[in-house]
Design a protein around this motif. Structure first.
Motif, short mmCIF file in Angstrom:
data_model
loop_
_atom_site.label_atom_id
_atom_site.label_comp_id
_atom_site.label_asym_id
_atom_site.label_seq_id
_atom_site.Cartn_x
_atom_site.Cartn_y
_atom_site.Cartn_z
N GLN A 102 0.85 -1.18 0.00
CA GLN A 102 0.00 0.00 0.00
C GLN A 102 0.89 1.23 0.00
N PHE A 103 0.24 2.41 -0.01
CA PHE A 103 0.97 3.68 -0.05
C PHE A 103 0.49 4.57 1.08
N HIS A 104 1.39 4.90 2.01
CA HIS A 104 1.03 5.67 3.19
C HIS A 104 1.85 6.97 3.24
N TRP A 105 1.22 8.00 3.77
CA TRP A 105 1.90 9.28 4.02
C TRP A 105 2.28 9.33 5.49
N HIS A 106 3.50 9.79 5.79
CA HIS A 106 3.98 9.87 7.16
C HIS A 106 4.31 11.32 7.53
N ASN A 107 3.83 11.72 8.65
CA ASN A 107 4.01 13.09 9.13
C ASN A 107 5.39 13.23 9.77
N GLN A 108 6.23 14.02 9.16
CA GLN A 108 7.57 14.27 9.69
C GLN A 108 7.60 15.59 10.47
N ALA A 109 6.65 15.69 11.41
CA ALA A 109 6.53 16.90 12.25
C ALA A 109 6.37 18.16 11.39
N TYR A 110 5.54 18.06 10.35
CA TYR A 110 5.33 19.20 9.46
C TYR A 110 4.54 20.29 10.18
N GLU A 111 4.91 21.52 9.92
CA GLU A 111 4.21 22.65 10.52
C GLU A 111 2.97 23.02 9.72
N ASP A 112 3.04 22.85 8.41
CA ASP A 112 1.90 23.12 7.53
C ASP A 112 2.16 22.44 6.19
N PHE A 113 1.25 22.64 5.24
CA PHE A 113 1.35 21.97 3.95
C PHE A 113 2.60 22.41 3.19
N ASP A 114 2.94 23.67 3.28
CA ASP A 114 4.15 24.16 2.59
C ASP A 114 5.41 23.52 3.15
N HIS A 115 5.41 23.26 4.46
CA HIS A 115 6.55 22.57 5.07
C HIS A 115 6.68 21.17 4.50
N PHE A 116 5.56 20.49 4.31
CA PHE A 116 5.56 19.17 3.66
C PHE A 116 6.09 19.28 2.23
N LEU A 117 5.62 20.26 1.47
CA LEU A 117 6.06 20.42 0.08
C LEU A 117 7.56 20.68 0.00
N ALA A 118 8.09 21.35 1.00
CA ALA A 118 9.52 21.67 0.97
C ALA A 118 10.40 20.43 1.03
N ARG A 119 9.83 19.31 1.50
CA ARG A 119 10.59 18.06 1.56
C ARG A 119 10.64 17.33 0.22
N LEU A 120 9.83 17.78 -0.73
CA LEU A 120 9.71 17.09 -2.01
C LEU A 120 10.71 17.65 -3.02
N THR A 121 10.93 16.89 -4.08
CA THR A 121 11.75 17.39 -5.18
C THR A 121 11.02 18.55 -5.85
N ALA A 122 11.75 19.37 -6.55
CA ALA A 122 11.16 20.56 -7.19
C ALA A 122 10.06 20.17 -8.16
N LYS A 123 10.26 19.07 -8.91
CA LYS A 123 9.28 18.64 -9.90
C LYS A 123 7.97 18.25 -9.24
N ARG A 124 8.04 17.45 -8.18
CA ARG A 124 6.82 16.99 -7.53
C ARG A 124 6.15 18.14 -6.78
#
Length: 381
Positions: A168-190
């Motif tokens: 399956q495919f699960h999302w894991h919370n790495q102590a993100y402060e908000d959605f932009d904080h989550f996006l910052a962990r991704l590659t530029a393309k994604r």
């Protein structure tokens, strides 16, 4: 110790049942299974006949398994249709069989529930033995424990059950402060792709309401039931849930039920149903009146991620399958099920099949991880 099998959940007390549910898992709670039974979502019509196992010690419930007698393999998400076909070609009967599972719900969790003050290992062994014995005495072809925990899986494997892996495919919370904080962990393309998808929905003028189960009106549940049915019928599948079930489970589980509704002006155009425990968000069903570009991703994934971050949830399980989830932050994880096959020749054949399938599943998971959208390419496990 007294072993009981119950064909109606109304024969049992909610307080006794829920006392054995750890982690406040919504799918294991009495209210979820009761709503299924009360509104004919399980039963002979759909091939899910309740046969719940209860173990009592001096009258007190100390062990519980949600068991069902099955006359098909629908709604299990561990696909054994090839096994059933092989049985039939050999002139044998695969159905009925037994499953220890949550109907229509591919979320893993405990399947051998025990009282916290019990000898868990010994009690679980007795539960497995009692279930297997019932299958033998009833001349069922097989017994299946689906989406178990690792701990239960180790015990089942040690008692001779065949192990089957899935992904399956699960999302894991790495102590993100908000959605932009989550996006910052991704590659530029994604990161760019997700922002584009969200912008398309915003530019279409779609707005969202996020409601807990006890905040949803009867008319809103009726509306969502229509979305749910439409989705299944469009996929030539069988809708088994209904407005009565949604209303009861929403009222009974309250804040553990989450309904996300999407609006275009004053018109409700889509909805997604999710459940939650104190640490996990579970995505289950969705539907829409019409197609809107990227609306599915926003309603089912991005709104859920935002909710999980806001409420400090550690994991988001959006449901079974879907490699497209990787690009949106959901990484592959293994699921496990365990199987007892009554016929010794078929047990050997299925065991041989699994010995070849298992390394293929592991290689598949490894290859999927290479497509991780995260900059550090880390695995959640």
């Amino acid at each position: 110790m007294q072993v009981e099998f119950h064909h109606s959940i109304d024969e049992l007390k909610r307080t006794e049942w829920d006392a054995l549910v750890r982690d406040d898992n919504p799918f294991l709670k009495y209210a979820f299974h009761a709503a299924l039974e009360h509104h004919d979502c399980v039963g002979r019509k759909f091939g899910w006949m309740p046969c719940h196992l209860v173990i009592r010690d001096d009258g007190r419930m100390v062990g519980l398994s949600p068991l069902y007698i099955k006359t098909n393999s629908y709604g299990e998400f561990v696909f054994d249709h090839a096994w059933a076909d092989a049985y039939q070609r050999s002139g044998m009967r695969y159905y009925p069989k037994m499953v220890c599972a949550i109907p229509y719900t591919p979320a893993y969790g405990e399947r051998l529930l025990v009282a916290p003050d019990s000898d868990a290992g010994q009690l679980r062994r007795e539960m497995i033995t009692a279930t297997k014995q019932l299958a033998i005495e009833s001349d069922f072809s097989s017994m299946h424990w689906l989406f178990t925990t690792r701990e239960e899986g180790a015990l089942l494997r040690s008692m001779g059950m065949l192990e089957r892996l899935g992904v399956q495919f699960h999302w894991h919370n790495q102590a993100y402060e908000d959605f932009d904080h989550f996006l910052a962990r991704l590659t530029a393309k994604r990161r760019k792709n997700i922002r584009q998808e969200r912008r398309k929905v915003m530019d279409a003028g779609v707005r969202f309401r996020v409601l807990h189960g006890d905040e949803v009106s009867d008319s809103e549940w009726q509306l969502f039931a229509g979305f749910y049915t439409k989705t299944f019928e469009e996929r030539y599948s069988l809708p088994t849930l209904n407005a009565g079930f949604f209303r009861e489970v929403g009222r009974s589980l309250g804040e553990q039920v989450l309904l996300i509704l999407a609006y275009d002006d004053a018109v409700c155009i889509a909805g997604a149903l999710l459940y939650r425990s104190p640490s996990v968000l579970y995505g289950r069903h969705w539907g829409a009146l019409h197609h809107y570009d990227s609306l599915h991703f926003e309603t089912c994934y991005y709104q859920g991620i935002e909710y999980a971050i806001k409420h400090g949830l550690q994991r988001f399980e959006p449901g079974a399958q879907g490699e497209h989830k990787i690009w949106r932050g959901f990484l592959p994880v293994q699921t496990r099920s365990y199987h007892w096959i009554g016929d010794p020749h078929f047990s050997l054949s299925i065991g041989d099949f699994l010995s070849r399938e298992t390394p293929a599943i592991k290689d598949y998971e490894k290859s999927l991880l290479s497509s991780s959208p995260y900059r550090d390419k880390s695995s959640p496990e």
